[in-house]
Structure formats: structure tokens, C-alpha cells
Design an enzyme around this catalytic site. Structure first.
Site, short mmCIF file in Angstrom:
data_model
loop_
_atom_site.label_atom_id
_atom_site.label_comp_id
_atom_site.label_asym_id
_atom_site.label_seq_id
_atom_site.Cartn_x
_atom_site.Cartn_y
_atom_site.Cartn_z
N LEU A 15 -7.24 5.85 -9.66
CA LEU A 15 -7.60 4.45 -9.11
C LEU A 15 -7.44 3.29 -9.61
O LEU A 15 -7.00 2.20 -9.31
CB LEU A 15 -8.86 4.74 -8.44
CG LEU A 15 -9.24 5.67 -7.18
CD1 LEU A 15 -10.68 5.81 -7.01
CD2 LEU A 15 -8.66 5.07 -6.15
N THR A 43 -3.75 6.74 3.27
CA THR A 43 -2.58 6.01 3.29
C THR A 43 -1.35 6.88 3.21
O THR A 43 -1.60 7.85 2.31
CB THR A 43 -2.33 5.06 2.44
OG1 THR A 43 -3.54 3.84 2.90
CG2 THR A 43 -0.78 4.24 2.66
N HIS A 78 -18.38 10.11 2.21
CA HIS A 78 -18.35 9.91 0.72
C HIS A 78 -17.22 9.00 0.42
O HIS A 78 -16.02 9.29 0.36
CB HIS A 78 -18.35 11.24 0.02
CG HIS A 78 -19.40 11.88 0.24
ND1 HIS A 78 -20.78 11.65 -0.54
CD2 HIS A 78 -19.73 12.82 1.05
CE1 HIS A 78 -21.68 12.65 -0.05
NE2 HIS A 78 -21.11 13.25 0.79
N GLY A 79 -17.54 7.88 0.27
CA GLY A 79 -16.41 6.91 -0.20
C GLY A 79 -16.76 6.28 -1.63
O GLY A 79 -15.92 6.63 -2.57
N THR A 119 -11.28 9.90 -0.72
CA THR A 119 -12.32 9.38 0.21
C THR A 119 -12.40 10.52 1.31
O THR A 119 -11.62 10.97 1.95
CB THR A 119 -11.86 8.03 0.80
OG1 THR A 119 -11.77 7.05 -0.29
CG2 THR A 119 -12.94 7.45 1.78
N SER A 174 0.97 -1.14 -0.01
CA SER A 174 0.07 -0.02 -0.19
C SER A 174 0.92 1.31 -0.05
O SER A 174 0.47 2.16 -0.73
CB SER A 174 -0.89 -0.02 1.27
OG SER A 174 -1.98 -0.84 1.24
N GLU A 206 -10.33 1.09 -2.42
CA GLU A 206 -10.19 1.25 -3.87
C GLU A 206 -11.19 0.82 -4.72
O GLU A 206 -11.02 -0.06 -5.78
CB GLU A 206 -8.74 1.03 -4.34
CG GLU A 206 -7.82 1.78 -3.89
CD GLU A 206 -6.40 1.81 -4.31
OE1 GLU A 206 -6.12 1.32 -5.62
OE2 GLU A 206 -5.48 2.04 -3.81
N GLY A 207 -12.56 0.64 -4.22
CA GLY A 207 -13.63 0.03 -4.95
C GLY A 207 -13.85 -1.32 -4.19
O GLY A 207 -13.63 -2.21 -3.90
N LEU A 254 -3.97 -24.86 9.61
CA LEU A 254 -2.91 -24.56 10.57
C LEU A 254 -3.60 -24.79 12.06
O LEU A 254 -2.89 -24.70 13.11
CB LEU A 254 -2.37 -22.95 10.41
CG LEU A 254 -0.87 -23.16 9.64
CD1 LEU A 254 -1.23 -23.35 8.20
CD2 LEU A 254 -0.25 -21.76 9.78
#
Length: 403
Positions: free
Chosen positions: A258, A178, A150-151, A146, A105, A382-383, A357
Site C-alpha cells: 500500500l 479494482t 474491515h477497511g 479490504t 487506478s 488506500e488510507g 466554470l
């Protein structure tokens, strides 16, 4: 016709069962191996501790090292960027995310969002000012789209920019950013009021030392813990007229960025899946129950076979999309296809690996649970799954179901 095997047929390679490496050039392999070796040396010995502590210490040093590798803005041309192919960039993303999604990222936001926006839409002056330092890792960038409210619908963003004489004045908030708290420059998208329905959205190159700019770090995350995640606060940030990105107006700008970043996720998710799968295979070979290694039981082998099929199908899909990007033929809908499939399958591989595991699967001694929780963020950033499903649904039917 003889059906005898040719002496040229190589032996079966459990790590590359369908021979995808045959599609890669010597340069591709060298880049992949270089990034893998860096991650093994600089990330893997420390990542469990970083994740547990919820920090990424030495991020500036890591950024400079990644710059020295040519991993920042890797597929961009000029201004100190490596000019690598899309496939080579994808291979780097896979290896970085095999170490940790937070590291990939860092690279994705730096190169595919902040640097890409300036490289694609910026003025020559903006490119000369920012890109060489960003490519070297001396300047860290972030990307502000973002918002708290509102995303998935960025057209409704509330961050706005108004003219005051020759200047622009920005006000608003961005969320889940980020690199925000360590960035030297932010690419921020804002409504300008010049047109309606998102058509007046513009991008601004914002030095983070500008008065009125703040980037408090977001804490208490249970995913992407070894990553710097921040809120951006813009309180009447005054910028000169030349701070605006001149090459684009409207949502086409941020959505284009994006799409470029999502391409890296298509590869990166398979890195997290590969690391978890390999941990499961190694564990199955050595963990004994009922008198033999659990890898010798049919149910375990069925799980491993199914995971291997989905893992390498995903890598093959990523490679195909990379070749299309290198040929200038990759469409946003195809990127949605890749992100939707590969992240979803990567999560399932991590979860199935965890079952192999057993209780050890939740320990940070192994990478599986860390990758699984990280991918929960990758699944929606990112969607979201739903957004990519609707992108594909619209492409398949010609009908818009977003509203």
C-alpha cells in the site's frame, strides 16, 4: 551589485510557473510526453462517455497498450518490467490521472499492488509465472485486502486460510477491489491462525479460474465510474502449498504494498488537479461577463493564483518524495504526508475550478466535476484522511492514537 535580469532567465511559463521541468532529465520528459500523448489519444476522446455509462470498455486492450508503453510494474526490475525510476513512474501516474483517476487506478493496482507483492515477496517460480504476462498487460491482476467490515483495520480481517494436507483452503470476502472482475490473478491476504493479532496474515497468489473464486462487479457508483470495481468471493478455494507468498508474514506485507501504491497517488492526484485547473484557466480567458473575460476580474485571478500555488507545491512535493524513493530513503510516514496533502489540495482545486466554470462546471463537457467526484474515492482509498493524520501524529509525538 547589478540587479538587471540575466539574458539566460527564461520567460514565465504559466504551465510550469516555478520551473519544475528544470528538475527533469530528457528521459523523464520523454516518458511523461509519451504517456500524455497516449492518454490524449486513447482516453480523453472517450472518457466522458465511459464515465457517464459507468463502464471501462476495452479494458483488456487498454492494459495491453499500457504494457507496451512499459507503464505496468513500471518501477520494478526484470521479468519484462521497465525498471524506470520512481520519479518517472510518478510522472506517468500524473499524466494518467490527468485523463482519469480510473485509468491511473488500473495501473496502480496492477503494478504497485499485485505485481509489487509478487515481485517483493514472491518465490522465483511465482515471479516467472506471473510477472512477464502482467508487465505486458496480457494478465490483469487485483489485490484483495479490504473487506466489507474491515477497511482501515485490516488486522481484523475475517478471510482465512486453513491447511488441508499440503494444500491451503481460502474462504472469505473482499470488497472494493479494482480490476477484480477482469483479473486473471488475485493477490489475496488472509488470516492463517498461525499467530495472533494479525501476525499470521499471509498473502496468496490466486488464479481467478480456481473453483470457488468469484468476482461480481460492483455497480451504482458515483465515483471512479470508468473503472472496474468488484467484490471477491472465496468459497473454499483450494490452492497448492506454493501459492503462498513466502517472503513475508503479517501486516508488513500488505502495508508495504500500500505504501508503494500511495506514492503513485501523491503524483496522480496532482494530475486530476492540473486538468481541472487548466480547464478553469482556459474558461476564464474566454467566458465574458460584464463586458470582459472573467479572468480579468480580481476575484477570479485570486482563485487562479491560489490554485496554481497549491498545484505546483504538490507537484514539487511529489518530486521530492520520488527522489527520496530513488535514493532508498523514503519512509511510509513521508508517503502519508504526500497523500494527505496532495489529495486534499487536489479536491479543493477541483471545487474552486468548478466555481469558475459556474453551471458549466457540472457538465461532462468539461473534466472538472468528473475529477472532483473521482477524488472523493481517492481521498479515502488506500488510507483515509484520518488514518494518514494519525500516522503523522504518531510520528510527531511518539504516541499511538489508533486505539
Amino acid at each position: 551589485m547589478s540587479t538587471a535580469p540575466s539574458s539566460k532567465v527564461p520567460p514565465f511559463d504559466p504551465r510550469d510557473p516555478i520551473g519544475i521541468d528544470d528538475l527533469l532529465s530528457a528521459e523523464d520528459l520523454a516518458i511523461r510526453d509519451t504517456v500524455r500523448a497516449w492518454a490524449a489519444d486513447r482516453v480523453l476522446p472517450h472518457i466522458a462517455e465511459w464515465y457517464e455509462n459507468g463502464e471501462l470498455p476495452g479494458i483488456r486492450d487498454l492494459a495491453r497498450e499500457l504494457g507496451s508503453l512499459g507503464a505496468l510494474g513500471m518501477s520494478l526490475e526484470g521479468y519484462g518490467c521497465a525498471g524506470a525510476t520512481a520519479v518517472q513512474y510518478g510522472l506517468a501516474c500524473l499524466e494518467l490521472e490527468a485523463a482519469d483517476s480510473g485509468i491511473r487506478s488500473l495501473v496502480s493496482v496492477q503494478g504497485s499492488l499485485a505485481m509489487y507483492a509478487i515481485h517483493r515477496f514472491g518465490s522465483e517460480e511465482q515471479k516467472q509465472r506471473w510477472l512477464p504476462g502482467m508487465a505486458a498487460g496480457e494478465i490483469i491482476g487485483c489485490f484483495g485486502l479490504t473487506e466489507p467490515d474491515h477497511g482501515s483495520d485490516p488486522a481484523g480481517m475475517r478471510t482465512h486460510a486453513r491447511r488441508d494436507g499440503e494444500d491451503w483452503v481460502l474462504s472469505g470476502r473482499k470488497m472494493w477491489i479494482t480490476n477484480g472482475s477482469v483479473a486473471g490473478v488475485a493477490v489475496v491476504w488472509a488470516q492463517t491462525g498461525e499467530d495472533g493479532a494479525g501476525a499470521g496474515i499471509r498473502g496468496f497468489v490466486v488464479p481467478t479460474d480456481a473453483p470457488g473464486f468469484a468476482a461480481p462487479e460492483i455497480r451504482h457508483k458515483w465515483s471512479l465510474r470508468a473503472s472496474v470495481t468488484s467484490e471477491l468471493i472465496l468459497d473454499d478455494v483450494r490452492l497448492p502449498a506454493d501459492a503462498v507468498l513466502p517472503g513475508v508474514t503479517g501486516l508488513r506485507g500488505p502495508l508495504g504494498c500500500l505504501s508503494h501504491a500511495r506514492y503513485g497517488i501523491v503524483w496522480g492526484a496532482m494530475g486530476a488537479a492540473r486538468a481541472s485547473f487548466e480547464a478553469a484557466v482556459d474558461y476564464a480567458r474566454t467566458r465574458e461577463q460584464f463586458g470582459k473575460p472573467i479572468g480579468g476580474f480580481q476575484l477570479t485571478q485570486a482563485k487562479l493564483a491560489d490554485m496554481a500555488v497549491e498545484l505546483h507545491k504538490g507537484i514539487l512535493l511529489a518530486h521530492h518524495l520520488g527522489r527520496r524513493m530513488d535514493a532508498g530513503r523514503l519512509r511510509p510516514e513521508q508517503v502519508s504526508f504526500g497523500k494527505l496533502n496532495n489529495v486534499r489540495e487536489a479536491i479543493e482545486i477541483c471545487r474552486t475550478s468548478r466555481t469558475i466554470l459556474g453551471a458549466n462546471g457540472i457538465s461532462l463537457e468539461y473534466p472538472v466535476m468528473r475529477h472532483a467526484t473521482n477524488l472523493e474515492s481517492v481521498l479515502t482509498y488506500e488510507g483515509t484522511v484520518e488514518m494518514h493524520q494519525l500516522v503523522l501524529g504518531k510520528a510527531l509525538t511518539g504516541l499511538d492514537a489508533f486505539r
